[in-house]
Design a protein around this motif. Structure first.
Motif, PDB file in Angstrom:
ATOM      1  N   VAL A   1      56.756  54.586  57.600  1.00  0.00           N
ATOM      2  CA  VAL A   1      56.906  53.211  58.071  1.00  0.00           C
ATOM      3  C   VAL A   1      55.539  52.537  58.205  1.00  0.00           C
ATOM      4  CG1 VAL A   1      57.582  51.795  60.059  1.00  0.00           C
ATOM      5  CG2 VAL A   1      59.128  53.565  59.210  1.00  0.00           C
TER       6      VAL A   1
ATOM      7  N   ALA B   1      54.865  41.954  56.451  1.00  0.00           N
ATOM      8  CA  ALA B   1      55.790  43.084  56.488  1.00  0.00           C
ATOM      9  C   ALA B   1      56.562  43.184  57.799  1.00  0.00           C
ATOM     10  CB  ALA B   1      55.031  44.388  56.248  1.00  0.00           C
ATOM     11  N   LEU B   2      56.385  42.217  58.693  1.00  0.00           N
ATOM     12  CA  LEU B   2      57.068  42.278  59.994  1.00  0.00           C
ATOM     13  C   LEU B   2      58.589  42.347  59.824  1.00  0.00           C
ATOM     14  CD1 LEU B   2      54.956  39.851  62.205  1.00  0.00           C
ATOM     15  CD2 LEU B   2      55.290  42.313  62.540  1.00  0.00           C
TER      16      LEU B   2
ATOM     17  N   VAL C   1      51.229  46.130  62.629  1.00  0.00           N
ATOM     18  CA  VAL C   1      51.647  45.432  61.416  1.00  0.00           C
ATOM     19  C   VAL C   1      51.233  43.960  61.472  1.00  0.00           C
ATOM     20  CG1 VAL C   1      53.635  44.764  60.014  1.00  0.00           C
ATOM     21  CG2 VAL C   1      53.541  47.043  61.032  1.00  0.00           C
TER      22      VAL C   1
ATOM     23  N   ASN D   1      49.115  43.456  58.270  1.00  0.00           N
ATOM     24  CA  ASN D   1      49.987  42.981  57.189  1.00  0.00           C
ATOM     25  C   ASN D   1      51.162  42.189  57.776  1.00  0.00           C
ATOM     26  OD1 ASN D   1      51.073  42.597  54.639  1.00  0.00           O
ATOM     27  ND2 ASN D   1      52.065  44.610  54.560  1.00  0.00           N
TER      28      ASN D   1
ATOM     29  N   PHE E   1      60.180  43.595  57.279  1.00  0.00           N
ATOM     30  CA  PHE E   1      60.517  44.882  56.695  1.00  0.00           C
ATOM     31  C   PHE E   1      60.694  45.964  57.760  1.00  0.00           C
ATOM     32  CE2 PHE E   1      58.714  49.005  55.426  1.00  0.00           C
ATOM     33  CZ  PHE E   1      59.621  49.400  54.446  1.00  0.00           C
ATOM     34  N   MET E   2      59.823  45.944  58.775  1.00  0.00           N
ATOM     35  CA  MET E   2      59.881  47.002  59.768  1.00  0.00           C
ATOM     36  C   MET E   2      60.714  46.631  61.001  1.00  0.00           C
ATOM     37  SD  MET E   2      57.714  45.683  62.243  1.00  0.00           S
ATOM     38  CE  MET E   2      57.162  47.123  63.123  1.00  0.00           C
TER      39      MET E   2
ATOM     40  N   SER F   1      54.496  49.532  55.831  1.00  0.00           N
ATOM     41  CA  SER F   1      54.403  48.257  56.541  1.00  0.00           C
ATOM     42  C   SER F   1      52.980  47.716  56.550  1.00  0.00           C
ATOM     43  CB  SER F   1      54.902  48.411  57.983  1.00  0.00           C
ATOM     44  OG  SER F   1      56.242  48.820  58.013  1.00  0.00           O
TER      45      SER F   1
END
Length: 552
Positions: free
Chosen positions: A405, A523-524, A516, A520, A526-527, A409
């Motif tokens: 993860v 990608a918030l 995150v 990045n 995504f996780m 992420s």
């Protein structure tokens, strides 16, 4: 829709074996695998090879797909590929086991003929170590009467083997069990020195009483076993002189908390299918889960001696997860280790709160990681080594998932496609889907099938919310063992740190989101499936721990 309503409704629809709705029903009505034939003829070896081939194929397909999706190869990319491959291998093993269980016919149980009497004598050994004695006493009283009704009470003796040390608990234990002792229903023995924990207790019994018995049925204080099931297992073992251990499948008793109900619902939906597949392909190299198993005394005496690991705990000293090792040693000596997948008249209590679950899981984590020092022992059967490897991965998976993860992420692994990750999720869902398909065949009623689907959906949602919480706890447990802590987290003062329910997991969620967000932010989203349950843990954990009056 709430989890504590649906399971109560589903109790009206008992789980049977074959799928009923139209074309798929007709397909599965002619099972691809005949379970009784395979298990009785010893032809499960080819099925084990098939299982290995399917697992390897699925693993390599997912690994190859992930490798093809990586845009740039770096150290982080290679690490992610290795971690994903390990995860895919474990999930593929579970998925193909469930698939075998779905395609197989139910494993037939050959029950004793009317008037059958055992040739040998059986001891039922219930081990205790400070547990509340009223439940075991009630169970033993019912079992004693059940054995008499079954007509095997003259060849079966009930023992309570106690390692209780606290004087107040000893007094309560002796007072509670006194009526059973006076009535001659049980034999009670408490050790003054509990050397070797539970395995040492059973070893002491073998030295003092083992010569009088041919078989021993091991039970924990929270176990349940019916006399008819004991008779069936004894009769099966008497027909198979090379069987050293016969492990019974188990159900969970009706639960009190929402968390307990969730565990029981998961077991009811997935357990029978998974157990059938597992029993089939492991064949005579099955496993032992520490209780609800019938063991041939001769086999255990010859081969069940546990080694003491060099060094100190947590990796040295007494083996905590002794059951896997005892089964492996008996199989190495040539005895068959078999699994009776049926769950009738065999049950245990499950943890009712997440705190109880984590406490038990922490001990299992340490015991399973100890197997890393045993898995290479000379002469072990390959499937026995596999049992240990899967047990280790059961806890290593938490740190692996968290590492994946973070790597993905944080944008450290540039990938052009998420399809390999979706394939991993499919493997994760496969045992649930296989269990649901088999359970839908329990009735022709559209209403009952609708209830089953709603219950399965609720279980999926709640278990998905719970998974990140368990992941964080597994990360902490593995880290605790690797840093030399024996059986529990301790602060520098030697006292346990008690945080409000869910706060530890919420802290992990905050740290993950913060990381995150800094490295990045894109990608918030995504996780979010991982972070959201962690952030909600202070609400979710008390909700799951709360008792409810609907029993399943």
């Amino acid at each position: 829709m709430s989890i504590h309503v649906l399971p109560g409704q589903i109790a009206a629809a008992p789980v049977r074996a074959v799928l009923r709705p139209a074309p798929l029903r007709r397909f599965l009505a002619r099972p691809v695998l005949n379970a009784p034939t395979l298990s009785q003829a010893g032809d499960s070896y080819w099925l084990a090879w098939l299982q290995a081939a399917m697992t390897l194929t699925l693993t390599m397909m997912i690994a190859a797909g992930f490798a093809a999706a990586i845009d740039e190869w770096t150290l982080a990319s290679g690490t992610a590929l290795a971690l994903l491959t390990l995860t895919a291998a474990t999930l593929s093993l579970g998925a193909t086991t469930a698939l075998i269980g779905l395609l197989a016919s139910p494993m037939a149980t050959v029950r004793p003929l009317p008037g059958w009497q055992p040739i040998g004598r059986t001891a039922v050994l219930l081990t205790m170590c400070g547990e509340e004695p009223s439940g075991p006493a009630r169970m033993l009283s019912e079992l004693a009467m059940d054995l008499e009704r079954q007509g095997i009470n003259h060849t079966t003796t009930l023992f309570v083997l106690s390692d209780t040390r606290d004087p107040d608990r000893i007094a309560l234990e002796e007072e509670t069990l006194a009526p059973l002792i006076d009535a001659g229903q049980i034999v009670y023995r408490r050790r003054t020195e509990n050397t070797g924990r539970k395995p040492g207790n059973i070893s002491d019994w073998l030295h003092s009483h083992g010569n009088r018995f041919d078989y021993m049925m091991t039970l924990d204080a929270d176990s349940r076993m019916g006399a008819s099931r004991i008779a069936t297992m004894v009769e099966r073992m008497e027909r198979s002189p090379q069987t050293g251990l016969l492990q019974a499948g188990m159900r969970l008793v009706p639960a009190k908390s929402r968390f307990g109900k969730l565990q029981r619902l998961s077991a009811r939906l997935m357990g029978p299918t998974f157990l059938t597949g597992f029993a089939l392909w492991t064949g005579d190299a099955g496993n032992y889960w520490g209780h609800n198993a019938l063991i041939r005394v001769k086999a255990f005496r010859e081969a069940g001696h546990l080694p003491k690991l060099s060094g100190s705990a947590p990796f040295g000293g007494d083996i905590l997860s002794h059951d896997f090792v005892e089964a492996a040693l008996m199989r190495r000596a040539g005895w068959k280790i078999e699994i009776d997948a049926e769950t009738r008249a065999s049950a245990e209590d499950g943890p009712q709160t997440l705190a109880e679950f984590h406490k038990r899981d922490r001990r299992w984590c340490q015991g399973n990681l100890q197997h890393s020092r045993i898995i290479g022992m000379a002469g072990l059967h390959p499937i026995s080594r596999m049992h240990m490897a899967v047990g280790i991965m059961g806890y290593a998976a938490g740190p692996i998932w968290l590492a994946l993860v973070i790597l993905l992420s944080a944008g450290l692994v540039p990938a052009a496609s998420i399809w390999p990750l979706l394939a991993v999720v499919t493997l994760l869902l496969m045992p649930k889907v296989c269990g649901l398909l088999r359970n839908l065949g329990s009735t022709n009623s559209p209403r009952a099938r609708k209830i089953m689907l709603r219950a399965a959906t609720a279980e999926l949602v709640m278990s998905s919310l719970l998974a990140p919480i368990v992941m964080i706890r597994h990360v902490l447990a593995v880290g605790s063992v690797l840093t030399g802590h024996d059986c529990g987290w301790k602060s520098t003062t030697g006292r346990r740190v008690n945080l409000p329910s869910g706060m530890l997991e919420a802290a992990g969620g905050i740290a993950l989101v913060a990381l995150v967000a800094v490295v990045n932010p894109d990608a918030l989203l995504f996780m979010l499936p991982v972070a959201a349950p962690l952030l909600a843990a202070p609400i979710l954990v008390p909700y799951l721990d709360r008792q409810h009056d609907v029993h399943i």
